[in-house]
Scaffold this motif. Sequence first.
Motif: not given
Length: 40
Positions: A7-8, A16-20, A25-29, A36-40
């Motif tokens: 998500l770099r 954008s903000t990084v939320v757990r 790890v989720v990026v919400v814009n 909007k995306s999640r890591q994995g």
Amino acid sequence: MKVRTSLRSLKRKPGSTVVRRRGRVVVVNRLNPQWKSRQG
């Protein structure tokens, strides 16, 4: 929501903000919900 390995590039975008959430790890814009995306 997109699933990405890294998500770099998304967390550098404006608004954008990084939320757990539940261990993920989720990026919400708020400016552009297309990023909007999640890591994995």
